[in-house]
Motif scaffolding. Structure first.
Motif, PDB file in Angstrom:
ATOM      1  N   UNK A 156      43.671  51.028  46.168  1.00 26.47           N
ATOM      2  CA  UNK A 156      42.891  52.062  45.483  1.00 26.47           C
ATOM      3  C   UNK A 156      41.408  51.718  45.432  1.00 26.47           C
ATOM      4  N   UNK A 157      41.058  50.514  45.913  1.00 26.63           N
ATOM      5  CA  UNK A 157      39.656  50.120  45.959  1.00 26.63           C
ATOM      6  C   UNK A 157      39.237  49.141  44.890  1.00 26.63           C
ATOM      7  N   UNK A 158      40.183  48.674  44.065  1.00 32.62           N
ATOM      8  CA  UNK A 158      39.830  47.739  42.995  1.00 32.62           C
ATOM      9  C   UNK A 158      39.704  46.324  43.532  1.00 32.62           C
ATOM     10  N   UNK A 159      38.839  45.547  42.929  1.00 31.36           N
ATOM     11  CA  UNK A 159      38.755  44.112  43.217  1.00 31.36           C
ATOM     12  C   UNK A 159      39.769  43.432  42.314  1.00 31.36           C
ATOM     13  N   UNK A 160      40.858  42.994  42.882  1.00 33.82           N
ATOM     14  CA  UNK A 160      42.000  42.510  42.122  1.00 33.82           C
ATOM     15  C   UNK A 160      42.037  40.986  42.165  1.00 33.82           C
ATOM     16  N   UNK A 161      42.194  40.372  41.001  1.00 35.89           N
ATOM     17  CA  UNK A 161      42.161  38.920  40.892  1.00 35.89           C
ATOM     18  C   UNK A 161      43.479  38.422  40.309  1.00 35.89           C
TER      19      UNK A 161
END
Length: 575
Positions: free
Chosen positions: A477-482
């Motif tokens: 979805x375009x999130x920067x996921x950590x």
């Protein structure tokens, strides 16, 4: 003076609140609760009223009873209620329900150190419930794990009746080897040991030294049998103990949370006589922790100091504990009411409450940098979605935390311990009940996407346990996921920063009771390197919202250093 005992009880409560009488935080909170309720009694919506006549009546009854031990029994003296004892009786028996006039409190929890007259207190309660409560066919039980312990309350009660022939004849009480009976209406008072059968219909159960119980079987059976009674009472009179896995410690924690206003239970009266292990603020004044080796601590924890409790004996026990480390835990537990095996609570909840701003709205942060954090440990339990913002004010970091919490409807219905809390929060809008037995992660994904359009989301941190697929979907979805590994290295700095920020007034939240409850459930024990990690002592003590809040703050702390190194084409990052 029409109500001398009630007046003495109220004066004692005011003295404890004002600090003119030695009292720990939990005694002060119990007194403050009563005084606040007195002020609310005239409000039409408040469902309770205070009946001073009823409070006075029980005190007068108790003072008709004779001493059964020591020099007072030798002299044939009757009981004399100290002000703190009158306070307990006045509160438990004086508060009534406006709708039908029955008693408000169905449960009494009194945590009182040794030699302060606990057994005498329990015996008096049992006899009043047998004779003075006007309950037809009353069934009163003295419950314990052993027959010897059950007789610690029943034995004095039996001797009191034996030595008061006027009361015995007036009430029609017959004294038997192992029971007190009133044949006229079938009332009885008996000791009961271990797990009882299901046939009893108690009007009152007095449980002495509850800390010795490994299971809640006796308590549960007694309380479930009280359904036919209009105003039953469970009276738990105990010292502190060592078993943190036992039902007494659970009740100890529940009472503290009721007194702090973290959970509501208007039917539970609780008071804990102890010392202050941690500093706290009381009406704008900072109260330091007590030194257990200081003789002044003895007065605070022991309400009958110098009355039934010999001062020289207590001082000798304290000196002995100071000289012999082996004796310290026993002394602290039995004479200062300290649960010596208890882990330290992470957060001072009074300070946490002071950081609440009920008018704070997440809408104020539209377009600002934000850190999302997800604790999705189980689809059948609470899932937490936290939003953390950071602002620089006067050169220092301020944190603002908001949260959304989800729980399956089936879990709510199946929860024995937290069901009432969950239902209340669902009604109030603080907890989202999802359909079925499991949480559909698509619901949370849509929530993240919707909120992501309102803020500049720098990162979405998540617990990798069971949420990897959702993380990849959010990355798509375009999130920067950590991926936030559940390690001490990741948690400790943020936990310490939150604690410091709360103390300094740099942490802000909207007063969400779900988050407050979860924060209060977090315990933290330092390792050899002074690192801490969020833990809970019981399965039912949920901490998911606290964990996700710590995750959000942790990422906010390190983001400035790490974010520039994130590859533009690899939004899924592991730390």
């Amino acid at each position: 003076m029409r109500h001398p005992h009630v007046n003495a009880a109220h004066a004692w409560a005011r003295g404890a609140v004002a600090g003119t009488r030695p009292a720990c935080k939990w005694v002060r909170l119990a007194c403050q609760r009563h005084l606040d309720d007195l002020r609310r009694a005239d409000e039409k919506a408040w469902p309770y009223y205070f009946d001073a006549d009823a409070g006075e009546r029980v005190c007068e009854f108790v003072e008709l009873l004779p001493h059964t031990k020591g020099q007072w029994a030798q002299r044939g003296e009757r009981l004399h209620l100290e002000s703190w004892e009158a306070f307990i009786f006045v509160c438990v028996y004086g508060w009534k329900r406006k709708k039908n006039g029955t008693r408000r409190f169905r449960e009494l929890y009194g945590e009182i150190p040794r030699k302060n007259g606990k057994s005498q207190l329990g015996a008096s309660i049992g006899l009043y419930m047998l004779i003075g409560d006007a309950e037809a066919g009353a069934e009163v039980y003295s419950g314990a794990t052993t027959e010897k312990q059950a007789w610690e309350v029943f034995g004095p009660a039996r001797r009191m009746v034996e030595r008061t022939p006027g009361l015995r004849h007036a009430a029609g009480v017959e004294v038997w080897a192992k029971s007190l009976a009133i044949p006229a209406d079938g009332s009885k008072f008996e000791p009961i040991v271990g797990k009882p059968g299901d046939g009893a219909s108690p009007s009152c159960t007095v449980i002495d030294e509850f800390h010795e119980h490994d299971t809640p079987d006796l308590l549960d059976t007694m309380q479930t049998g009280m359904g036919a009674r209009t105003q039953p009472l469970t009276a738990i009179i105990t010292t502190a103990g060592y078993n943190l896995a036992g039902p007494c410690y659970d009740k100890h924690i529940e009472v503290k949370k009721v007194l702090e206003g973290l959970i509501e239970n208007d039917e539970l009266f609780g008071i804990i006589f102890s010392i202050d292990l941690e500093a706290y603020e009381w009406h704008g004044v900072k109260v330091p922790p007590d030194d257990w080796a200081d003789p002044a601590a003895l007065k605070k924890a022991n309400p009958n100091y110098g009355v039934s409790l010999d001062v020289d004996f207590l001082l000798a026990q304290q000196r002995r504990a100071c000289m012999n480390p082996v004796e310290q835990n026993r002394f602290k537990t039995k004479h200062l009411n300290v649960w010596c095996s208890a882990r330290a609570a992470w957060m001072n909840m009074q300070q946490w409450a002071m950081c609440a701003d009920p008018g704070l709205s997440i809408d104020e942060f539209a377009g600002e940098d934000c850190y999302f954090a997800l604790d999705l440990a189980s689809k059948i339990d609470i899932c937490a979605f936290t939003q953390v913002f950071k602002r620089m004010l006067n050169g220092v970091d301020h944190y603002y935390a908001f949260g959304k919490y989800y729980l399956p409807e089936d879990t709510i219905e199946e929860s024995k311990v937290n069901q009432a809390l969950y239902r209340k929060w669902v009604i109030q809008g603080y907890l989202t009940a999802t359909d079925g037995a499991e949480i559909d992660y698509d619901v949370i994904r849509e929530e993240v996407r919707a909120m992501g359009r309102r803020f500049n989301v720098l990162e979405v941190a998540y617990d990798p346990w069971g949420a990897t697929q959702l993380a990849h979907q959010m990355a798509d979805d375009g999130a920067i996921v950590v991926e936030f590994a559940m390690t001490t290295k990741n948690f400790s700095p943020a936990m310490k920063e939150i604690n410091a920020a709360v103390k300094a007034g740099r942490f802000h939240h909207d007063g969400n009771p779900v988050l407050a409850w979860m924060v209060s459930n977090v315990v933290a024990k330092e390792d050899a390197n002074e690192n801490i990690f969020p833990r809970k002592e019981k399965t039912e003590q949920k901490i998911d919202g606290a964990v996700s809040t710590i995750m959000g703050v942790a990422r906010a702390m390190v983001h400035a250093e790490l974010y520039p190194t994130f590859p533009d084409n690899h939004p899924l990052t592991v730390i």
